[in-house]
Scaffold this active site. Sequence first.
Site, PDB file in Angstrom:
ATOM      1  CG  HIS A 153       4.720   5.612  -1.494  1.00 17.41           C
ATOM      2  ND1 HIS A 153       6.056   5.399  -1.255  1.00 17.41           N
ATOM      3  CD2 HIS A 153       4.340   4.708  -2.441  1.00 17.41           C
ATOM      4  CE1 HIS A 153       6.472   4.394  -2.023  1.00 17.41           C
ATOM      5  NE2 HIS A 153       5.457   3.965  -2.754  1.00 17.41           N
ATOM      6  CE  LYS A 157       4.143   2.452   1.055  1.00 19.35           C
ATOM      7  NZ  LYS A 157       3.424   1.184   0.816  1.00 19.35           N
TER       8      LYS A 157
HETATM    9  P1  NAD Z   1      -6.380   0.336   0.076  1.00 23.06           P
HETATM   10  O1  NAD Z   1      -6.508   0.597   1.530  1.00 23.06           O
HETATM   11  O2  NAD Z   1      -6.881   1.351  -0.906  1.00 23.06           O
HETATM   12  O3  NAD Z   1      -7.096  -1.052  -0.298  1.00 23.06           O
HETATM   13  C1  NAD Z   1      -7.010  -2.220   0.476  1.00 23.06           C
HETATM   14  C2  NAD Z   1      -8.313  -2.971   0.298  1.00 23.06           C
HETATM   15  O4  NAD Z   1      -8.178  -4.235   0.977  1.00 23.06           O
HETATM   16  C3  NAD Z   1      -9.532  -2.243   0.907  1.00 23.06           C
HETATM   17  O5  NAD Z   1     -10.624  -2.253   0.002  1.00 23.06           O
HETATM   18  C4  NAD Z   1      -9.830  -3.074   2.156  1.00 23.06           C
HETATM   19  O6  NAD Z   1     -11.214  -3.067   2.499  1.00 23.06           O
HETATM   20  C5  NAD Z   1      -9.379  -4.461   1.700  1.00 23.06           C
HETATM   21  N1  NAD Z   1      -9.138  -5.380   2.826  1.00 23.06           N
HETATM   22  C6  NAD Z   1      -8.569  -5.113   4.024  1.00 23.06           C
HETATM   23  N2  NAD Z   1      -8.590  -6.210   4.796  1.00 23.06           N
HETATM   24  C7  NAD Z   1      -9.168  -7.194   4.060  1.00 23.06           C
HETATM   25  C8  NAD Z   1      -9.493  -8.547   4.327  1.00 23.06           C
HETATM   26  N3  NAD Z   1      -9.243  -9.103   5.520  1.00 23.06           N
HETATM   27  N4  NAD Z   1     -10.076  -9.268   3.342  1.00 23.06           N
HETATM   28  C9  NAD Z   1     -10.366  -8.722   2.149  1.00 23.06           C
HETATM   29  N5  NAD Z   1     -10.116  -7.424   1.841  1.00 23.06           N
HETATM   30  C10 NAD Z   1      -9.518  -6.684   2.799  1.00 23.06           C
HETATM   31  O7  NAD Z   1      -4.824   0.039  -0.173  1.00 23.06           O
HETATM   32  P2  NAD Z   1      -4.032   0.035  -1.562  1.00 23.06           P
HETATM   33  O8  NAD Z   1      -3.421   1.367  -1.787  1.00 23.06           O
HETATM   34  O9  NAD Z   1      -4.873  -0.581  -2.620  1.00 23.06           O
HETATM   35  O10 NAD Z   1      -2.816  -0.935  -1.177  1.00 23.06           O
HETATM   36  C11 NAD Z   1      -3.037  -2.255  -0.744  1.00 23.06           C
HETATM   37  C12 NAD Z   1      -1.692  -2.926  -0.455  1.00 23.06           C
HETATM   38  O11 NAD Z   1      -0.940  -3.059  -1.664  1.00 23.06           O
HETATM   39  C13 NAD Z   1      -0.800  -2.139   0.514  1.00 23.06           C
HETATM   40  O12 NAD Z   1      -0.104  -3.047   1.327  1.00 23.06           O
HETATM   41  C14 NAD Z   1       0.154  -1.397  -0.429  1.00 23.06           C
HETATM   42  O13 NAD Z   1       1.365  -1.048   0.188  1.00 23.06           O
HETATM   43  C15 NAD Z   1       0.351  -2.463  -1.479  1.00 23.06           C
HETATM   44  N6  NAD Z   1       0.833  -1.987  -2.784  1.00 23.06           N
HETATM   45  C16 NAD Z   1       1.693  -2.806  -3.436  1.00 23.06           C
HETATM   46  C17 NAD Z   1       2.137  -2.483  -4.702  1.00 23.06           C
HETATM   47  C18 NAD Z   1       3.024  -3.449  -5.432  1.00 23.06           C
HETATM   48  O14 NAD Z   1       3.407  -3.180  -6.592  1.00 23.06           O
HETATM   49  N7  NAD Z   1       3.358  -4.575  -4.836  1.00 23.06           N
HETATM   50  C19 NAD Z   1       1.710  -1.297  -5.307  1.00 23.06           C
HETATM   51  C20 NAD Z   1       0.820  -0.472  -4.615  1.00 23.06           C
HETATM   52  C21 NAD Z   1       0.375  -0.842  -3.350  1.00 23.06           C
END
Ligand code: NAD
Length: 266
Positions: A153, A157
Site C-alpha cells: 500500500h 497507510k
Molecule cells: P485519509 O487519512 O486520507 O482520510 C481520512 C479522513 O477522515 C480525513 O479527511 C480525516 O480528517 C477524517 N477524519 C478523521 N477523524 C475523523 C472524525 N473523528 N470525524 C470525521 N472525519 C474524521 O485516509 P483514507 O486513505 O481515505 O482511508 C480512510 C480509511 O479507509 C482507512 O482506515 C483506510 O484503511 C480505509 N480504506 C478502506 C477501503 C475499503 O475498501 N474498505 C479502501 C481504502 C481505504
Amino acid sequence: MGLKPTVTSLIVCGACGRMGRAILEAAAADPAVEVTGLVDLPAHAGTSLAFRDRTIRVQADLPRSPKGVVVDFTAPVATLGLVHEAAVHGHAMVIGTTGLAEAQLAEIEHAARRIAIVRAANMSVGMNVLLALVRRAARVLGDEADVEIIEAHHHGKRDAPSGSALQLAEAVNEARGRKSGEGWVHGRQGMPGERRRGEVGIHAVRGGDIAGDHTVLFALGGERIELVHRAHSREAFARGAVRAARFAATAGPGLYPMTRVLGLEA
Ligand code: NAD
C-alpha cells in the site's frame, strides 16, 4: 406516470480524505444516489467540495436528517462515535475504515441490531472474488501448501497489515478449519527457525502511491500458485462503497459483508 426511481442519500464521513473524495466522484457518476451531507474533523468544517454541478459544505457533525446512509472512511477512533449516532438517528451505514479493534467490532455488531451496516475491509468487487478463490484453493490444498500473504500500500497507510490481508488470512484459516489468528506469523526476522506446517505468513510493504496490492501464495513441492489482486486506483473501493450504500438503504437491520452485497454468497 412511471414510478419515481429510488434515490439513496449518502452522508460521506471523512469527506476530505483520499477515500472521501473518491466516493464523491463515484457517487456523482451514479444517478441512483445523492449526497446530502459531508462530515470531517472540525479543522475541515466549512470547506466546500464539488459534487456534480454544485458544492457542498463540510460539517463537523453528522446531520440528523434526511435519513440516509452514513459512509465511513475515517479512522478507528471516529468510527464508533459515528456508529452510535447513526443508530440513534436511524441512518444505515457503510463502514470502510480499517484497523478496528475486537471491542469496536463487537459494538458495531451490537448496533447492527438496530440499523443495516455493511462492513468490509475491501469494498472492491475483485478483492471479494479473490476471497472466494482463496477459500476454494485453501480448502483443496489444505496444509500441503505453505500460504504466504503479501500486501502493498501507499506510504500514507496507517495500519498494517491491511484489513484485506487479515481477511484473506481469515479465509485460509476458516477453509482449513482453524481458529482466527492461529498460526499467523507477521513478517519474519532474526532466527524464526523452520517454517511450521499450517503457518500463514503475512507481510506488509509500504511505498509511493500504491492503491492496494494483495498476493496470496500457495507454495507446494515443485510448484506454486499465486493469486493476485491489484487495485489500480481508489475508484474500485469507491464504486463498491456506493454499491454497498444502495444495498444498505433498503436492507433490514443486520451486519452484512461485501460478499452479500455482491451476491457472491450461496
Ligand atoms: P485519509 O487519512 O486520507 O482520510 C481520512 C479522513 O477522515 C480525513 O479527511 C480525516 O480528517 C477524517 N477524519 C478523521 N477523524 C475523523 C472524525 N473523528 N470525524 C470525521 N472525519 C474524521 O485516509 P483514507 O486513505 O481515505 O482511508 C480512510 C480509511 O479507509 C482507512 O482506515 C483506510 O484503511 C480505509 N480504506 C478502506 C477501503 C475499503 O475498501 N474498505 C479502501 C481504502 C481505504
